[in-house]
Design a protein around this motif. Structure first.
Motif, PDB file in Angstrom:
ATOM      1  N   ILE A 184       0.870  -1.178   0.000  1.00 61.78           N
ATOM      2  CA  ILE A 184       0.000   0.000   0.000  1.00 61.78           C
ATOM      3  C   ILE A 184       0.902   1.222   0.000  1.00 61.78           C
ATOM      4  O   ILE A 184       1.684   1.437   0.938  1.00 61.78           O
ATOM      5  CB  ILE A 184      -0.921   0.012   1.226  1.00 61.78           C
ATOM      6  CG1 ILE A 184      -1.745  -1.283   1.274  1.00 61.78           C
ATOM      7  CG2 ILE A 184      -1.854   1.228   1.177  1.00 61.78           C
ATOM      8  CD1 ILE A 184      -2.494  -1.478   2.572  1.00 61.78           C
ATOM      9  N   VAL A 185       0.830   2.008  -1.060  1.00 61.49           N
ATOM     10  CA  VAL A 185       1.681   3.185  -1.225  1.00 61.49           C
ATOM     11  C   VAL A 185       0.890   4.433  -0.862  1.00 61.49           C
ATOM     12  O   VAL A 185      -0.184   4.690  -1.426  1.00 61.49           O
ATOM     13  CB  VAL A 185       2.208   3.282  -2.672  1.00 61.49           C
ATOM     14  CG1 VAL A 185       3.040   4.543  -2.852  1.00 61.49           C
ATOM     15  CG2 VAL A 185       3.023   2.042  -3.023  1.00 61.49           C
ATOM     16  N   ILE A 186       1.438   5.224   0.065  1.00 62.74           N
ATOM     17  CA  ILE A 186       0.763   6.439   0.531  1.00 62.74           C
ATOM     18  C   ILE A 186       1.677   7.639   0.298  1.00 62.74           C
ATOM     19  O   ILE A 186       2.649   7.845   1.034  1.00 62.74           O
ATOM     20  CB  ILE A 186       0.418   6.355   2.033  1.00 62.74           C
ATOM     21  CG1 ILE A 186      -0.357   5.078   2.344  1.00 62.74           C
ATOM     22  CG2 ILE A 186      -0.365   7.595   2.471  1.00 62.74           C
ATOM     23  CD1 ILE A 186      -0.525   4.828   3.837  1.00 62.74           C
ATOM     24  N   PRO A 187       1.421   8.449  -0.723  1.00 64.68           N
ATOM     25  CA  PRO A 187       2.174   9.700  -0.855  1.00 64.68           C
ATOM     26  C   PRO A 187       1.628  10.710   0.149  1.00 64.68           C
ATOM     27  O   PRO A 187       0.412  10.816   0.328  1.00 64.68           O
ATOM     28  CB  PRO A 187       1.885  10.134  -2.292  1.00 64.68           C
ATOM     29  CG  PRO A 187       0.542   9.542  -2.594  1.00 64.68           C
ATOM     30  CD  PRO A 187       0.434   8.273  -1.798  1.00 64.68           C
ATOM     31  N   CYS A 188       2.501  11.425   0.826  1.00 69.50           N
ATOM     32  CA  CYS A 188       1.990  12.401   1.800  1.00 69.50           C
ATOM     33  C   CYS A 188       2.989  13.531   2.012  1.00 69.50           C
ATOM     34  O   CYS A 188       4.178  13.403   1.681  1.00 69.50           O
ATOM     35  CB  CYS A 188       1.659  11.717   3.132  1.00 69.50           C
ATOM     36  SG  CYS A 188       3.068  11.401   4.205  1.00 69.50           S
ATOM     37  N   ARG A 189       2.498  14.610   2.549  1.00 68.51           N
ATOM     38  CA  ARG A 189       3.337  15.734   2.970  1.00 68.51           C
ATOM     39  C   ARG A 189       2.542  16.554   3.984  1.00 68.51           C
ATOM     40  O   ARG A 189       1.428  16.994   3.712  1.00 68.51           O
ATOM     41  CB  ARG A 189       3.742  16.600   1.777  1.00 68.51           C
ATOM     42  CG  ARG A 189       4.559  17.846   2.171  1.00 68.51           C
ATOM     43  CD  ARG A 189       5.072  18.587   0.935  1.00 68.51           C
ATOM     44  NE  ARG A 189       5.547  19.919   1.262  1.00 68.51           N
ATOM     45  CZ  ARG A 189       6.749  20.182   1.789  1.00 68.51           C
ATOM     46  NH1 ARG A 189       7.581  19.197   2.045  1.00 68.51           N
ATOM     47  NH2 ARG A 189       7.105  21.419   2.059  1.00 68.51           N
ATOM     48  N   ASN A 190       3.114  16.729   5.159  1.00 71.88           N
ATOM     49  CA  ASN A 190       2.486  17.517   6.233  1.00 71.88           C
ATOM     50  C   ASN A 190       1.056  17.055   6.531  1.00 71.88           C
ATOM     51  O   ASN A 190       0.093  17.794   6.410  1.00 71.88           O
ATOM     52  CB  ASN A 190       2.499  19.008   5.879  1.00 71.88           C
ATOM     53  CG  ASN A 190       3.912  19.583   5.826  1.00 71.88           C
ATOM     54  OD1 ASN A 190       4.833  19.030   6.423  1.00 71.88           O
ATOM     55  ND2 ASN A 190       4.083  20.681   5.116  1.00 71.88           N
TER      56      ASN A 190
END
Length: 340
Positions: free
Chosen positions: A7-13
């Protein structure tokens, strides 16, 4: 043999959402030893990385990846590259999954005709304004036939929100286009269909997404959807669905019809009659939703629907100007800065 899943989760802040997101994926009914969670963090400057580090201490299946390119599609591709699993699911840090989310995705991909599987995303928010925005984003009047927002039966569609793919197939069709700030999943799913595979939407795959909580962020989000949709169409020479063109036609009608109505009583009558009809529909759908929730939601709903339509339409027009007329990178770079 049970298939392994990344499961790939791109995130920022995402300090306010990332723990609930990851916890929901750690609590799946699918065998935990077959799941890994890859969080591609765009070098967050808040407490996101610290929260992830605490989770990793007790959960070796969770990994954090440094996404030094910042953007969502680069984070997605980083996760896909690092994954060694049979199946890759793209998920959002602003969301959390039902306990059978992974299991149902794996089952859906057992159909060899299916290149991408996804489910219905329930949109929520904690404030009255946010709830109104969430309800509008789950209403056909707000989002047309974007079935992943509200469908109650299984069907083949043109795109889904959080897609699941066989990793080998995903790599073969080129993964995500890192040029696109928005609509990268739409563009990828366009290629899925061009390859001869189908996109399956099933209500058995359930997740919940936290919507934008204010009008400014909502406007920016849908403006960018419209802007980058033009680049997707330019790449593939046609839109994936007619619904993508309706906000454009609506905004063009407002502009051109307004100008033309100055010179003709007949056009003026038709113009204002159409606007009145739109406002009546806005009132009807806003009241219908408010009646189920509370009347306090009505004014926010009444404003949200036009924001969804007009911001997308304006973004689409400026996308045409940028990508077709000027072939300029200036607006593109401005949009990349905004998205960060």
């Amino acid at each position: 043999m049970k298939k392994t899943v990344s499961i790939v989760i791109p995130c920022r802040n995402e300090e306010n959402y990332i723990k609930k997101c990851v916890d929901s994926l750690l609590s799946q009914s699918y065998p935990k030893e077959l799941i890994e969670i890859l969080i591609a963090d765009g070098m967050s400057t808040d407490n996101t990385r610290a929260i992830i580090s605490e989770i990793i201490k007790d959960n070796p299946s969770v990994r954090i990846l440094d996404n030094k390119k910042f953007s969502a599609p680069s984070g997605m591709n980083l996760g896909i590259k690092e994954s060694k699993s049979d199946i890759v699911i793209i998920f959002g840090a602003h969301a959390y999954a039902d306990k059978d989310f992974v299991k149902e995705n794996v089952l859906a991909l057992e159909n060899e005709e299916v290149g991408c599987a996804g489910g219905v995303i329930t949109t929520i928010n904690d404030s009255i304004k946010g709830e109104a925005i969430a309800e509008a984003m789950s209403c056909p009047f707000g989002v047309g036939n974007a079935l992943f927002r509200y469908a109650d039966k299984e069907s083949y569609v043109d795109t889904v929100g959080f897609g699941a793919y066989n990793r080998e197939f995903l790599i073969n069709i080129g993964a995500f286009d890192e040029e696109l700030v928005r609509n990268q999943d739409d563009e990828l799913n366009f290629r899925v269909q061009k390859s001869g595979k189908k996109i399956l939407l099933t209500p058995k795959i359930k997740s919940t997404y936290y919507s934008r909580g204010d009008f400014k962020k909502l406007w920016r989000q849908y403006y960018q959807y419209g802007f980058w949709k033009v680049r997707v169409i330019q790449k593939h020479k046609k839109p994936a669905s007619i619904r993508h063109l309706i906000p454009l036609m609506f905004v063009l009608f407002l502009i051109l019809g307004g100008v033309a109505s100055i010179f003709s009583n007949i056009i003026r009558t038709g113009y204002f009659s159409t606007i009145l009809l739109y406002l009546i529909l806005d009132c009807v759908f806003s009241f219908k939703i408010s009646n189920k929730k509370s009347l306090k939601h009505f004014p926010y709903l009444f404003v949200t629907f036009p924001i969804l339509h007009i911001s997308y339409g304006i973004g689409f027009i400026l996308g045409i100007v940028n990508f077709y007329i000027f072939k300029s990178k200036r607006l593109e770079e401005n949009n990349k800065k905004i998205s960060r």
